[in-house]
Scaffold this active site. Structure first.
Site, mmCIF file in Angstrom:
data_model
loop_
_atom_site.group_PDB
_atom_site.id
_atom_site.type_symbol
_atom_site.label_atom_id
_atom_site.label_comp_id
_atom_site.label_asym_id
_atom_site.label_seq_id
_atom_site.Cartn_x
_atom_site.Cartn_y
_atom_site.Cartn_z
ATOM 1 N N THR A 61 19.131 6.316 -0.987
ATOM 2 C CA THR A 61 18.575 4.994 -0.747
ATOM 3 C C THR A 61 18.691 4.658 0.736
ATOM 4 O O THR A 61 19.044 5.517 1.552
ATOM 5 C CB THR A 61 19.214 3.965 -1.705
ATOM 6 O OG1 THR A 61 18.553 2.723 -1.520
ATOM 7 C CG2 THR A 61 20.711 3.793 -1.510
ATOM 8 N N LYS A 65 15.922 7.736 3.146
ATOM 9 C CA LYS A 65 14.862 8.306 2.302
ATOM 10 C C LYS A 65 13.917 9.238 3.072
ATOM 11 O O LYS A 65 13.367 10.170 2.497
ATOM 12 C CB LYS A 65 14.044 7.194 1.645
ATOM 13 C CG LYS A 65 14.791 6.480 0.521
ATOM 14 C CD LYS A 65 13.854 5.509 -0.180
ATOM 15 C CE LYS A 65 14.582 4.714 -1.247
ATOM 16 N NZ LYS A 65 13.665 3.883 -2.022
ATOM 17 N N ASP A 102 10.036 6.361 -7.654
ATOM 18 C CA ASP A 102 9.702 4.934 -7.749
ATOM 19 C C ASP A 102 8.352 4.727 -8.427
ATOM 20 O O ASP A 102 8.168 3.763 -9.182
ATOM 21 C CB ASP A 102 9.669 4.294 -6.355
ATOM 22 C CG ASP A 102 11.068 4.088 -5.792
ATOM 23 O OD1 ASP A 102 12.019 3.969 -6.589
ATOM 24 O OD2 ASP A 102 11.208 4.047 -4.559
ATOM 25 N N GLY A 130 4.887 -2.396 2.272
ATOM 26 C CA GLY A 130 6.119 -1.705 2.668
ATOM 27 C C GLY A 130 6.318 -0.440 1.849
ATOM 28 O O GLY A 130 5.368 0.105 1.263
ATOM 29 N N GLY A 131 7.578 0.013 1.791
ATOM 30 C CA GLY A 131 7.893 1.258 1.080
ATOM 31 C C GLY A 131 7.562 1.190 -0.402
ATOM 32 O O GLY A 131 7.022 2.141 -0.970
ATOM 33 N N ASN A 152 -1.745 -7.721 2.837
ATOM 34 C CA ASN A 152 -0.448 -7.803 3.485
ATOM 35 C C ASN A 152 -0.524 -8.764 4.659
ATOM 36 O O ASN A 152 -1.554 -8.859 5.324
ATOM 37 C CB ASN A 152 -0.032 -6.411 3.985
ATOM 38 C CG ASN A 152 1.418 -6.381 4.416
ATOM 39 O OD1 ASN A 152 2.288 -6.840 3.681
ATOM 40 N ND2 ASN A 152 1.683 -5.871 5.605
ATOM 41 N N ARG A 153 0.606 -9.471 4.885
ATOM 42 C CA ARG A 153 0.642 -10.425 6.006
ATOM 43 C C ARG A 153 0.200 -9.737 7.302
ATOM 44 O O ARG A 153 -0.602 -10.256 8.047
ATOM 45 C CB ARG A 153 2.068 -10.977 6.127
ATOM 46 C CG ARG A 153 2.274 -11.893 7.296
ATOM 47 C CD ARG A 153 3.693 -12.374 7.351
ATOM 48 N NE ARG A 153 4.664 -11.270 7.465
ATOM 49 C CZ ARG A 153 5.969 -11.434 7.548
ATOM 50 N NH1 ARG A 153 6.493 -12.641 7.482
ATOM 51 N NH2 ARG A 153 6.771 -10.396 7.659
ATOM 52 N N LEU A 155 -1.950 -7.173 8.728
ATOM 53 C CA LEU A 155 -3.125 -6.407 8.274
ATOM 54 C C LEU A 155 -3.040 -4.927 8.680
ATOM 55 O O LEU A 155 -3.398 -4.038 7.900
ATOM 56 C CB LEU A 155 -4.402 -7.046 8.841
ATOM 57 C CG LEU A 155 -5.716 -6.353 8.470
ATOM 58 C CD1 LEU A 155 -5.965 -6.407 6.968
ATOM 59 C CD2 LEU A 155 -6.895 -6.976 9.220
HETATM 60 P P1 ATR Z 1 10.027 -2.595 0.654
HETATM 61 O O1 ATR Z 1 10.496 -1.238 1.062
HETATM 62 O O2 ATR Z 1 10.856 -3.241 -0.429
HETATM 63 O O3 ATR Z 1 8.566 -2.626 0.315
HETATM 64 P P2 ATR Z 1 9.601 -3.595 3.338
HETATM 65 O O4 ATR Z 1 9.138 -2.245 3.731
HETATM 66 O O5 ATR Z 1 10.525 -4.322 4.252
HETATM 67 O O6 ATR Z 1 10.298 -3.551 1.914
HETATM 68 O O7 ATR Z 1 8.298 -4.496 3.049
HETATM 69 C C1 ATR Z 1 8.395 -5.868 2.866
HETATM 70 C C2 ATR Z 1 7.000 -6.438 2.536
HETATM 71 O O8 ATR Z 1 7.138 -7.846 2.329
HETATM 72 C C3 ATR Z 1 5.992 -6.264 3.658
HETATM 73 O O9 ATR Z 1 4.734 -6.060 3.100
HETATM 74 C C4 ATR Z 1 6.073 -7.620 4.382
HETATM 75 O O10 ATR Z 1 4.930 -7.967 5.103
HETATM 76 P P3 ATR Z 1 4.743 -7.487 6.662
HETATM 77 O O11 ATR Z 1 4.278 -6.073 6.593
HETATM 78 O O12 ATR Z 1 3.757 -8.419 7.230
HETATM 79 O O13 ATR Z 1 6.105 -7.610 7.309
HETATM 80 C C5 ATR Z 1 6.264 -8.546 3.205
HETATM 81 N N1 ATR Z 1 6.823 -9.826 3.634
HETATM 82 C C6 ATR Z 1 8.097 -10.082 3.991
HETATM 83 N N2 ATR Z 1 8.238 -11.382 4.331
HETATM 84 C C7 ATR Z 1 7.011 -11.968 4.203
HETATM 85 C C8 ATR Z 1 6.485 -13.294 4.401
HETATM 86 N N3 ATR Z 1 7.268 -14.304 4.809
HETATM 87 N N4 ATR Z 1 5.160 -13.506 4.145
HETATM 88 C C9 ATR Z 1 4.369 -12.503 3.735
HETATM 89 N N5 ATR Z 1 4.807 -11.240 3.530
HETATM 90 C C10 ATR Z 1 6.097 -10.970 3.761
#
Ligand code: ATR
Length: 277
Positions: A61, A65, A102, A130-131, A152-153, A155
């Site tokens: 983890t 990874k 996963d 994200g991952g 995604n926030r 783009l």
């Molecule tokens: P994981 O491995 O669990 O997917 P991560 O790689 O940190 O975790 O991804 C987190 C996701 O949550 C991302 O898509 C992130 O958007 P960004 O790529 O723009 O960072 C999204 N995320 C986190 N906080 C956010 C917020 N306040 N509004 C919108 N999206 C958010």
């Protein structure tokens, strides 16, 4: 005695020992599943020398990874496409195999808790890039979804995943997430939004068909605001805890030779540990 472990840094909060410990006990298998704190600087050599470290395999983890991907001699398609390995095992020839479970965890959870969820493989909407989103895109692509909208926030991250996975993944602006739900068969939240202590996920469900299944990878709380709202309007919902439980299945089978079942009893053990029961 066959020994496996979860490795990461930090590692003390991992629930994997509880899951595998439950199965070892349930099936009366003489094995062990522990935890190893593995800082990134030691990860590659530790993982390349599992046998010398007394282990038949490990879960991997955060933050190792990608290092596990590098350490593995043999990778399955999921690991290669997702670009991360969370499960390693030594095969009969002593070669180190790596997989990312996963995606199977995501599918196993929906198969179990929303049977028939993929009868209509029309349009899926995935929030986040994200991952976790990578694993879920792989899963949905392999189940044969015809259209996967990724929002995604940031783009650029979604665009990166669109070009990596190709058809049928397509990105749209984060701002259009409520509109994107029109005609959608499956909605998945892979962002941290809605998790206890994080901001809420703001989304309007008006356009979501009542036949759509809604799932969240967040499982604290178990019923996120998204799931509560979707359930209230009659959608089938699946919480994220099952993904955690199901992703553990392939590892246990590789290390201990028995395919374990995700039961209600196991869910209760974990929920109790989380203070939710
Ligand atoms: P994981 O491995 O669990 O997917 P991560 O790689 O940190 O975790 O991804 C987190 C996701 O949550 C991302 O898509 C992130 O958007 P960004 O790529 O723009 O960072 C999204 N995320 C986190 N906080 C956010 C917020 N306040 N509004 C919108 N999206 C958010």
């Amino acid at each position: 005695m066959r020994k496996a472990a979860v490795t990461g840094h930090p590692i003390k909060h991992s629930r994997s020992p509880l899951i595998h410990g439950f199965w070892l006990k349930t099936y009366g298998i003489e094995g062990e599943y522990g935890r190893v704190d593995l800082p990134p600087e030691n990860a590659l050599s530790f993982l390349q020398n599992l046998k010398e470290n007394g282990l038949v395999g490990v879960n991997v983890t955060i933050p190792n990874k990608e290092t596990a991907l590098e350490a593995a001699e043999i990778l399955d398609d999921a690991a290669r496409q997702i670009g991360a390995v969370n499960t390693l095992w030594l095969d009969d020839e002593g070669r180190l195999n790596g997989s990312n479970t996963d995606a199977l965890g995501f599918l196993g959870n929906l198969d179990q808790r929303a049977p028939g969820w993929d009868e209509r493989k029309g349009k899926a909407v995935v929030l986040g890039a994200g991952g976790a989103a990578r694993a879920i895109l792989w899963a949905l692509q392999h189940r044969g979804y015809q259209e996967i909208l990724l929002l995604n926030r940031t783009l650029e991250k979604a665009e990166g995943l669109q070009s990596h996975f190709g058809e049928p993944v397509r990105c749209e602006l984060w701002e259009s997430r409520s509109k994107a739900l029109e005609g959608c068969d499956l909605l998945v939240n892979t962002t941290a939004l809605g998790m206890a202590g994080q901001r809420p996920l703001e989304i309007e469900l008006n356009l979501l068909p009542s036949t759509a299944v809604v799932t969240d990878i967040v499982y604290t709380p178990l019923m996120t605001d998204l799931l509560v709202a979707a359930k209230a309007r009659g959608n089938r919902v699946v919480d994220g805890l099952g993904m955690l439980l199901h992703q553990a299945v392939p590892g246990f089978e590789k290390w201990f030779g028995k395919r374990p079942e995700v039961t209600e009893e196991l869910r209760e053990v974990i929920l109790k540990d989380m203070g939710l029961l």
